[in-house]
Each structure stands twice: as structure tokens, then as C-alpha cells.
Design a protein around this motif. Structure first.
Motif, PDB file in Angstrom:
ATOM      1  N   CYS A 212      36.506  93.187  57.771  1.00 12.26           N
ATOM      2  CA  CYS A 212      35.122  92.804  57.524  1.00 12.26           C
ATOM      3  C   CYS A 212      34.496  93.793  56.551  1.00 12.26           C
ATOM      4  CB  CYS A 212      34.315  92.742  58.816  1.00 12.26           C
ATOM      5  SG  CYS A 212      34.160  94.316  59.669  1.00 12.26           S
ATOM      6  N   ASP A 213      33.478  93.330  55.855  1.00 13.29           N
ATOM      7  CA  ASP A 213      32.777  94.149  54.868  1.00 13.29           C
ATOM      8  C   ASP A 213      31.416  94.539  55.417  1.00 13.29           C
ATOM      9  OD1 ASP A 213      34.877  93.718  53.049  1.00 13.29           O
ATOM     10  OD2 ASP A 213      34.018  91.772  52.523  1.00 13.29           O
ATOM     11  N   GLU A 214      31.028  95.765  55.143  1.00  8.33           N
ATOM     12  CA  GLU A 214      29.715  96.248  55.584  1.00  8.33           C
ATOM     13  C   GLU A 214      28.655  95.879  54.557  1.00  8.33           C
ATOM     14  OE1 GLU A 214      27.561 100.338  57.205  1.00  8.33           O
ATOM     15  OE2 GLU A 214      29.518 100.425  56.199  1.00  8.33           O
ATOM     16  N   CYS A 215      27.538  95.335  55.044  1.00  7.71           N
ATOM     17  CA  CYS A 215      26.426  95.004  54.148  1.00  7.71           C
ATOM     18  C   CYS A 215      25.755  96.290  53.657  1.00  7.71           C
ATOM     19  CB  CYS A 215      25.389  94.141  54.867  1.00  7.71           C
ATOM     20  SG  CYS A 215      25.966  92.488  55.299  1.00  7.71           S
ATOM     21  N   PRO A 216      25.178  96.252  52.463  1.00 11.85           N
ATOM     22  CA  PRO A 216      24.404  97.407  51.996  1.00 11.85           C
ATOM     23  C   PRO A 216      23.261  97.721  52.965  1.00 11.85           C
ATOM     24  CG  PRO A 216      24.797  95.864  50.207  1.00 11.85           C
ATOM     25  CD  PRO A 216      25.251  95.184  51.457  1.00 11.85           C
TER      26      PRO A 216
END
Length: 327
Positions: free
Chosen positions: A31-35
Motif C-alpha cells: 500500500c502507498d501512504e498518502c501525503p
């Protein structure tokens, strides 16, 4: 999707709010972390920009508070105009006319200081908010304390017609206001020198929102300033309560007692409410406390006098005053 977490992450059985900062890639292996200024949507497959919030003039809450602040400021100006117009009458001269002017002006400035809390926090307004508010309020409360002491001196003097006693009472009232206000002003200067308030963005307290707020800098000095005003209010209440049954046609002690009861009740309830609020609602709580406590002083102390001046002018005479004192 700016940052990829180290190591693989798979879909979790935990509730969605636990992973609200992350979105899942199509393969579901990581998963990618949101800014920091964005948050994940409900499906957790897209980052959305967070909404920046602060108490503004464009929302109903800000408009309502601004309306009442302006209304109360105009009411105070009207009362001040009445006192200036009827400055030579007994009811205005009673219990130190100059103190009444100081108190009315400080209440007027207190209502107007509410506008510093509404709108986007800035480098200029954040330090001014608390320092202006605390200094003006200390002048108002010390004026109430001085008026209470004036009542006590007027009826405790062994020689009511003695000029020395009269000048002593006026001097003590002026010294009380000056001394108490200087202490609060010194605290404000210390606050600005050590750790002044500043604007900041809180991106983590509320999901999906960026809270634009004023950081108070030194929390200890902030609550110290509130505690000092509470100390002055408590002394005023105690002295006024003890002097409430003193004779006199225009004895203000009973009105001051009730006004300080309202004042203390508002600020005692302010602390837990303020601590349990977040974002713009913290600001709204402080504005409400400023308006409610100032309105309590204005209404309890000055409305009875305005009633006599405007609607019962026959009671606003020296003969009526002397008659009530003899009775």
C-alpha cells in the motif's frame, strides 16, 4: 501516491479508519501512504486533499458570533453615551464615575477583541488574540474590584464628609486598577518574549481536515493569565458579597456580586469545555466566554442604572438619594 512503505503489506481485517492514511495498490501486495495534506477515500484506492478549516466569517457559527459581538459593542457604546450625557447626575457620580468610564471602555474593547479570534490565523493576530484579551479583561475585572472597594470605603469611613477619606478612596481605586493591570501586562510581555503564540497547521487531529489554528506557545502562561483573572474575579466577588447589605440608594455591591457570579461561572465552565473542543470549536468556546462574561458585567452593573436614568428620572436626584439613605 508519493511514498511506498518498506516491506509488503496486505489487506488487513482491521477497520478502515486504522489505515485511513494508506491506499492499496491494484495487486494488493503493498500500500502507498498518502501525503500529509491528503487522506484516503472510503474505498482506500485514492488519495483526496484534506479540507482546511478555521472559524471564518463565511460560516453560520462565525457570522453568529460576529453579530453578537457587534451588537454588544454597540450596546456598550450606547450605555457609555448615556453615562457621558448624564455625567452630573447622582446615580452616575455614585461609586466613582471615572471607574464606570474605565469599565465601560474596557468592556467595549473586550467585545471588539472577539473579532481577532475570527478569521484565518496569522502571525500578527495570533499574538494579539490572547495578549489583548487578557490585558483588557484584567482592566475590566480590576475596575470592578476597585468599584467594590469604593463601596466599602464609602460606608466604612468614620467621617463620611472628610475630604481626606474621599481622596483616599479615589486614590485607592486608581492604584488598584493600575497595579492589577500592570501585573497582567507584565505577564503578556513575558509571554511574548519567551514563547509567543503562532499560527500552525494541525493535520492529524481530525481525519480529512487540516485545522488552521493558533498555537498558544507557552500553555503555562496561557492558563496563568486565566488564573490571574480568576483570582481578581474571586476577590471582587468575596468583597462585594460581604458588602452587599451595606445601606445606600446606589450601592452597587449587590449588582457586582451577581455580575461576578455570572463571570466566574462562565470561566469555570470554559476550562473543561475548551479542553474537550478541537479546531474552530475551541476558538468559538473562547469567543462565547468573552461575550457572555462581558455581557454579564454590562447587564448586571449598568442596566439597572440605565433604567433609572431613562425611565425613572425622578429617582435620579440628590433629594431621593438622601431620603433613601435616611430610611
Amino acid at each position: 501516491m508519493d511514498a511506498i512503505l518498506d516491506g509488503p503489506l496486505v489487506r488487513s481485517s482491521r477497520p478502515p479508519y486504522v489505515l485511513k492514511k494508506y491506499i492499496f495498490s491494484p495487486d494488493a501486495n503493498h500500500c502507498d501512504e498518502c501525503p500529509e495534506d491528503q487522506h484516503a477515500n472510503k474505498e482506500q484506492d485514492q488519495c483526496l486533499p484534506k479540507v482546511t478549516v478555521f472559524l471564518s466569517y463565511r460560516e453560520p457559527l462565525g457570522i453568529t458570533l460576529a453579530f453578537f459581538a457587534l451588537l454588544l459593542a454597540l450596546s456598550t457604546s450606547f450605555v457609555l453615551g448615556i453615562f457621558i450625557k448624564y455625567a452630573s447626575t447622582p446615580i452616575v457620580k455614585a461609586n466613582n464615575r471615572d471607574l464606570s468610564y474605565i469599565l465601560l471602555v474596557s468592556l467595549l474593547l473586550s467585545f471588539l477583541s472577539s473579532f481577532l479570534f475570527i478569521g484565518q490565523p496569522r502571525k500578527v493576530t495570533c499574538p494579539l488574540r490572547q495578549t489583548v484579551f487578557s490585558t483588557i479583561f484584567s482592566v475590566a475585572v480590576s475596575s470592578v474590584l476597585a468599584k467594590t472597594l469604593t463601596v466599602v470605603l464609602a460606608f466604612r469611613a468614620t467621617k463620611p464628609g472628610n475630604r481626606t477619606r474621599k481622596h483616599l478612596g479615589k486614590s485607592m481605586a486608581n492604584v488598584t486598577v493600575l497595579f492589577c493591570s500592570i501585573i497582567q501586562f507584565g505577564v503578556s510581555i513575558l509571554w511574548m518574549g519567551i514563547s509567543p503564540p503562532f499560527p500552525e497547521l494541525d493535520m492529524h487531529s481530525q481525519g480529512g481536515q487540516i485545522i488552521w489554528q493558533c498555537n498558544e506557545g507557552s500553555v503555562a502562561i496561557f492558563y496563568g493569565a486565566l488564573g490571574y483573572m480568576g483570582f481578581l474575579a474571586a476577590i471582587s466577588f468575596i468583597v462585594a458579597f460581604l458588602a452587599r447589605k451595606l445601606p445606600g440608594a446606589f450601592n452597587e455591591a449587590k449588582f457586582i456580586t451577581f455580575s461576578m457570579l455570572v463571570f466566574c461561572s462562565v470561566w469555570v465552565s470554559f476550562v473543561p469545555t475548551y479542553l474537550n473542543s478541537k479546531g474552530k470549536y475551541m476558538v468559538a468556546v473562547q469567543i462565547f466566554s468573552i461575550l457572555a462574561s462581558s455581557a454579564g458585567l454590562l447587564g448586571c452593573i449598568f442596566l439597572p442604572k440605565c433604567y433609572v436614568i431613562i425611565l425613572r428620572p425622578g429617582m435620579n436626584t440628590k433629594e431621593c438619594l438622601m431620603k433613601k439613605r435616611r430610611s
